[in-house]
Design a protein around this motif. Structure first.
Motif, mmCIF file in Angstrom:
data_model
loop_
_atom_site.group_PDB
_atom_site.id
_atom_site.type_symbol
_atom_site.label_atom_id
_atom_site.label_comp_id
_atom_site.label_asym_id
_atom_site.label_seq_id
_atom_site.Cartn_x
_atom_site.Cartn_y
_atom_site.Cartn_z
ATOM 1 N N SER A 195 0.843 -1.182 0.000
ATOM 2 C CA SER A 195 0.000 0.000 0.000
ATOM 3 C C SER A 195 0.884 1.239 0.000
ATOM 4 O O SER A 195 1.878 1.299 0.713
ATOM 5 C CB SER A 195 -0.897 0.001 1.237
ATOM 6 N N ASP B 213 -6.597 6.300 5.662
ATOM 7 C CA ASP B 213 -7.882 5.727 5.261
ATOM 8 C C ASP B 213 -8.854 6.876 5.043
ATOM 9 O O ASP B 213 -8.983 7.757 5.879
ATOM 10 C CB ASP B 213 -8.400 4.785 6.352
ATOM 11 N N ALA B 214 -9.534 6.844 3.902
ATOM 12 C CA ALA B 214 -10.468 7.924 3.574
ATOM 13 C C ALA B 214 -11.803 7.776 4.285
ATOM 14 O O ALA B 214 -12.682 8.613 4.135
ATOM 15 C CB ALA B 214 -10.695 7.979 2.073
ATOM 16 N N THR C 61 -15.506 5.999 5.384
ATOM 17 C CA THR C 61 -16.612 5.406 4.649
ATOM 18 C C THR C 61 -17.433 6.483 3.941
ATOM 19 O O THR C 61 -17.661 7.567 4.487
ATOM 20 C CB THR C 61 -17.516 4.582 5.578
ATOM 21 N N MET C 62 -17.847 6.174 2.734
ATOM 22 C CA MET C 62 -18.688 7.115 1.998
ATOM 23 C C MET C 62 -20.142 7.047 2.481
ATOM 24 O O MET C 62 -20.976 7.830 2.057
ATOM 25 C CB MET C 62 -18.619 6.834 0.491
ATOM 26 N N ARG D 76 -18.876 12.829 5.096
ATOM 27 C CA ARG D 76 -18.897 12.232 3.750
ATOM 28 C C ARG D 76 -18.114 13.107 2.771
ATOM 29 O O ARG D 76 -17.356 12.602 1.951
ATOM 30 C CB ARG D 76 -20.328 12.040 3.256
ATOM 31 N N ASN E 242 -14.428 12.719 3.513
ATOM 32 C CA ASN E 242 -13.979 11.398 3.049
ATOM 33 C C ASN E 242 -13.819 11.377 1.529
ATOM 34 O O ASN E 242 -12.848 10.832 1.006
ATOM 35 C CB ASN E 242 -14.964 10.318 3.491
ATOM 36 N N GLU E 243 -14.771 11.980 0.834
ATOM 37 C CA GLU E 243 -14.721 12.008 -0.624
ATOM 38 C C GLU E 243 -13.523 12.822 -1.118
ATOM 39 O O GLU E 243 -12.818 12.406 -2.043
ATOM 40 C CB GLU E 243 -16.025 12.600 -1.168
ATOM 41 N N ALA F 207 -10.370 10.779 -0.369
ATOM 42 C CA ALA F 207 -10.296 9.628 -1.272
ATOM 43 C C ALA F 207 -9.824 10.059 -2.661
ATOM 44 O O ALA F 207 -8.993 9.389 -3.287
ATOM 45 C CB ALA F 207 -11.648 8.927 -1.363
ATOM 46 N N LEU G 64 -6.111 10.818 -2.469
ATOM 47 C CA LEU G 64 -5.358 9.568 -2.372
ATOM 48 C C LEU G 64 -5.269 8.880 -3.726
ATOM 49 O O LEU G 64 -4.205 8.374 -4.111
ATOM 50 C CB LEU G 64 -5.998 8.633 -1.343
ATOM 51 N N ASP G 65 -6.366 8.846 -4.462
ATOM 52 C CA ASP G 65 -6.361 8.225 -5.793
ATOM 53 C C ASP G 65 -5.402 8.951 -6.736
ATOM 54 O O ASP G 65 -4.658 8.318 -7.484
ATOM 55 C CB ASP G 65 -7.766 8.201 -6.392
ATOM 56 N N ARG H 16 -1.827 8.097 -5.579
ATOM 57 C CA ARG H 16 -1.531 6.701 -5.896
ATOM 58 C C ARG H 16 -1.226 6.546 -7.386
ATOM 59 O O ARG H 16 -0.271 5.881 -7.774
ATOM 60 C CB ARG H 16 -2.704 5.814 -5.482
#
Length: 136
Positions: free
Chosen positions: A84, A89-90, A92-93, A101, A104-105, A108, A111-112, A115
């Motif tokens: 990893s 950790d993003a 939970t959606m 939310r 988190n979005e 995420a 992070l994408d 990555r």
């Protein structure tokens, strides 16, 4: 949280394997890494599953590269190890709070993006590039 150094450690081992005739026993690799041969077999097994190395049993056996260093990218090694890039950790959606939310979005997405940038960079580096940066 401990950092995952498997990518650098395995890259180190694979370049040395190529420089030493291409065959290395788990005991020898474990000695190089300062770890247990069981840990080595687990890591090398992941590389075998990805088709990067093969193993030969017996007293003269060991691990051997299946391709030349110039034909193996760091991205392939990274993916084989199933490592990893981030420990973040993003969340939970499906969080009950709209603010959570949204946070988190946003995380995420970042992070994408990170990555993907990391994987793009790894795709452009071969094990031979690593070897060329040394005197091996």
């Amino acid at each position: 949280m401990a950092k995952d150094a498997r990518l650098t450690r395995v890259t180190h081992v694979l370049v040395h394997m190529a420089g030493h005739g291409g065959l290395a026993a788990s005991d020898r690799i474990a000695e190089m890494l300062g770890t247990n041969p069981v840990v080595v077999r687990r890591m090398m097994g992941l590389l075998r599953n990805a088709g990067l190395v093969r193993s030969t049993a017996g007293a003269r056996g060991g691990w051997q590269l299946t391709r030349e260093l110039r034909d193996i990218t760091l991205l392939e090694v990274h993916r084989a190890l199933q490592s990893s890039v981030f420990s973040i950790d993003a969340g939970t959606m499906a969080a009950p709070c709209k603010v959570e939310r949204a946070a988190n979005e946003a995380i995420a997405g970042a992070l994408d993006t990170g990555r993907q940038a990391f994987e793009n960079a790894l795709a452009n580096i071969t094990l031979d590039d690593v070897r060329a940066a040394t005197s091996l």
